[in-house]
Design an enzyme around this catalytic site. Sequence first.
Site, PDB file in Angstrom:
ATOM      1  N   LYS A   1      -3.226  -8.607  -1.909  1.00 49.97           N
ATOM      2  CA  LYS A   1      -2.220  -7.695  -2.495  1.00 49.97           C
ATOM      3  C   LYS A   1      -0.795  -8.242  -2.451  1.00 49.97           C
ATOM      4  CE  LYS A   1      -4.024  -5.059  -4.220  1.00 49.97           C
ATOM      5  NZ  LYS A   1      -4.875  -5.420  -5.418  1.00 49.97           N
TER       6      LYS A   1
ATOM      7  N   HIS B   1      -8.062 -15.976   0.341  1.00 51.29           N
ATOM      8  CA  HIS B   1      -7.182 -15.135   1.162  1.00 51.29           C
ATOM      9  C   HIS B   1      -7.289 -15.563   2.635  1.00 51.29           C
ATOM     10  CE1 HIS B   1      -6.249 -12.459  -2.074  1.00 51.29           C
ATOM     11  NE2 HIS B   1      -7.408 -11.839  -2.119  1.00 51.29           N
TER      12      HIS B   1
ATOM     13  N   SER C   1       0.441  -1.435  -1.049  1.00 54.48           N
ATOM     14  CA  SER C   1      -0.456  -1.919  -2.093  1.00 54.48           C
ATOM     15  C   SER C   1      -1.901  -1.990  -1.571  1.00 54.48           C
ATOM     16  CB  SER C   1       0.018  -3.292  -2.583  1.00 54.48           C
ATOM     17  OG  SER C   1      -0.748  -3.724  -3.671  1.00 54.48           O
TER      18      SER C   1
HETATM   19  P1  A3P Z   1       1.262  -2.979  -6.349  1.00 47.57           P
HETATM   20  O1  A3P Z   1       0.029  -2.349  -5.835  1.00 47.57           O
HETATM   21  O2  A3P Z   1       2.421  -2.843  -5.406  1.00 47.57           O
HETATM   22  O3  A3P Z   1       1.626  -2.532  -7.720  1.00 47.57           O
HETATM   23  P2  A3P Z   1      -3.141  -9.078  -5.874  1.00 47.57           P
HETATM   24  O4  A3P Z   1      -3.227  -9.676  -7.235  1.00 47.57           O
HETATM   25  O5  A3P Z   1      -2.894 -10.057  -4.786  1.00 47.57           O
HETATM   26  O6  A3P Z   1      -4.281  -8.164  -5.614  1.00 47.57           O
HETATM   27  O7  A3P Z   1      -1.820  -8.189  -5.859  1.00 47.57           O
HETATM   28  C1  A3P Z   1      -1.733  -6.981  -6.579  1.00 47.57           C
HETATM   29  C2  A3P Z   1      -0.306  -6.515  -6.506  1.00 47.57           C
HETATM   30  O8  A3P Z   1       0.515  -7.404  -7.277  1.00 47.57           O
HETATM   31  C3  A3P Z   1      -0.134  -5.132  -7.112  1.00 47.57           C
HETATM   32  O9  A3P Z   1       0.992  -4.551  -6.453  1.00 47.57           O
HETATM   33  C4  A3P Z   1       0.177  -5.500  -8.564  1.00 47.57           C
HETATM   34  O10 A3P Z   1       0.801  -4.475  -9.297  1.00 47.57           O
HETATM   35  C5  A3P Z   1       1.128  -6.674  -8.328  1.00 47.57           C
HETATM   36  N1  A3P Z   1       1.258  -7.518  -9.517  1.00 47.57           N
HETATM   37  C6  A3P Z   1       0.268  -8.080 -10.237  1.00 47.57           C
HETATM   38  N2  A3P Z   1       0.763  -8.728 -11.295  1.00 47.57           N
HETATM   39  C7  A3P Z   1       2.105  -8.572 -11.247  1.00 47.57           C
HETATM   40  C8  A3P Z   1       3.195  -9.008 -12.089  1.00 47.57           C
HETATM   41  N3  A3P Z   1       2.971  -9.689 -13.178  1.00 47.57           N
HETATM   42  N4  A3P Z   1       4.449  -8.675 -11.709  1.00 47.57           N
HETATM   43  C9  A3P Z   1       4.676  -7.963 -10.590  1.00 47.57           C
HETATM   44  N5  A3P Z   1       3.695  -7.509  -9.766  1.00 47.57           N
HETATM   45  C10 A3P Z   1       2.425  -7.808 -10.102  1.00 47.57           C
END
Ligand code: A3P
Length: 295
Positions: free
Chosen positions: A48, A109, A139
């Site tokens: 996340k 991870h 998140s």
């Molecule tokens: P939030 O839950 O705070 O919105 P991962 O890909 O490691 O699972 O992380 C997911 C998190 O990264 C989520 O955060 C998601 O919205 C955010 N995220 C994914 N793509 C993004 C982007 N292009 N810009 C900003 N945040 C992004």
Amino acid sequence: MDPELPGDESWLVKTEGVPLPRQTTEKWDQISAFQARPDDLLICTFPKSGTSWIQEIVDIILHGGDLQKCDQLPIYERSPFIELFLPKPVVSGVDEAEAMPSPRVLKTHLPAPLLPPSFWKQNCKMIYLARNVKDNAVSTFNFHRMNKLLPNPGDWNNFLEDFIAGRCWYGSWFDHVCGWWEAKNHHPILYLFYEDMKENPAQEIRKVAEFLRFELSELVLSQIVQHTAFKSMKANEMTNFTTLPSSILDHSVSSYMRKGTVGDWKKHFTVAQSEWLDTICAQKLKNGPSFRTQL
Ligand code: A3P
């Protein structure tokens, strides 16, 4: 069931001291013996932290800015998640990676000390993306609510305590960000921050391209900035995870592309929780990376 870990399901098992999904632990020997190749690029994050965001950026750079080529497969099919193992239907990150031609982009991870040793031996390039602990916790909490393969997170207050104590998957966020911070002193690791990417995506994308030894024209750079902006990735089926069935990710509960901001934690944390965590951060990050929790 490990009495030190929360929940009524034995889904987390400690592997070399770190709680990992039981199915990963059961395949640990195979994962740990994974053979990296010298031209592999590894993307590493605590869950996340924006993994899919950096994956998309890297993929477009490696395809010379050709957005159409990148839009042919969902993001999770483009770079194998090496320690993922699911029995039904069988998904094995290791098998997927082994079947992939070079050059490969792989995702993990895992904390630095648990990384399969061949990545260090082969001197593979790695990109680590870190996100401040407050937004990371929020998140993760919401991801546990919508991901039906993970246990229900229950109450936020208890969840936060477990998360900060390292009783969630992948263990302590502090150990993770500090372990990789230390690893970059003796290994080719580009260490990036989610907050910097939000503040100045063009600057951070340029850093990634330089690290990968790719030249980007200003036009391609601005196309990548647009294509990987939160709004665009949320609207794009190949990056928003809506191609997975709702029995796995239930987007009616919370979106994978949920908020995508710095500072959403303020809507969840009490003042006391925030101050408590600031004190822990001051102590645990003394010799580690510095994070911003707002822009
Ligand atoms: P939030 O839950 O705070 O919105 P991962 O890909 O490691 O699972 O992380 C997911 C998190 O990264 C989520 O955060 C998601 O919205 C955010 N995220 C994914 N793509 C993004 C982007 N292009 N810009 C900003 N945040 C992004």
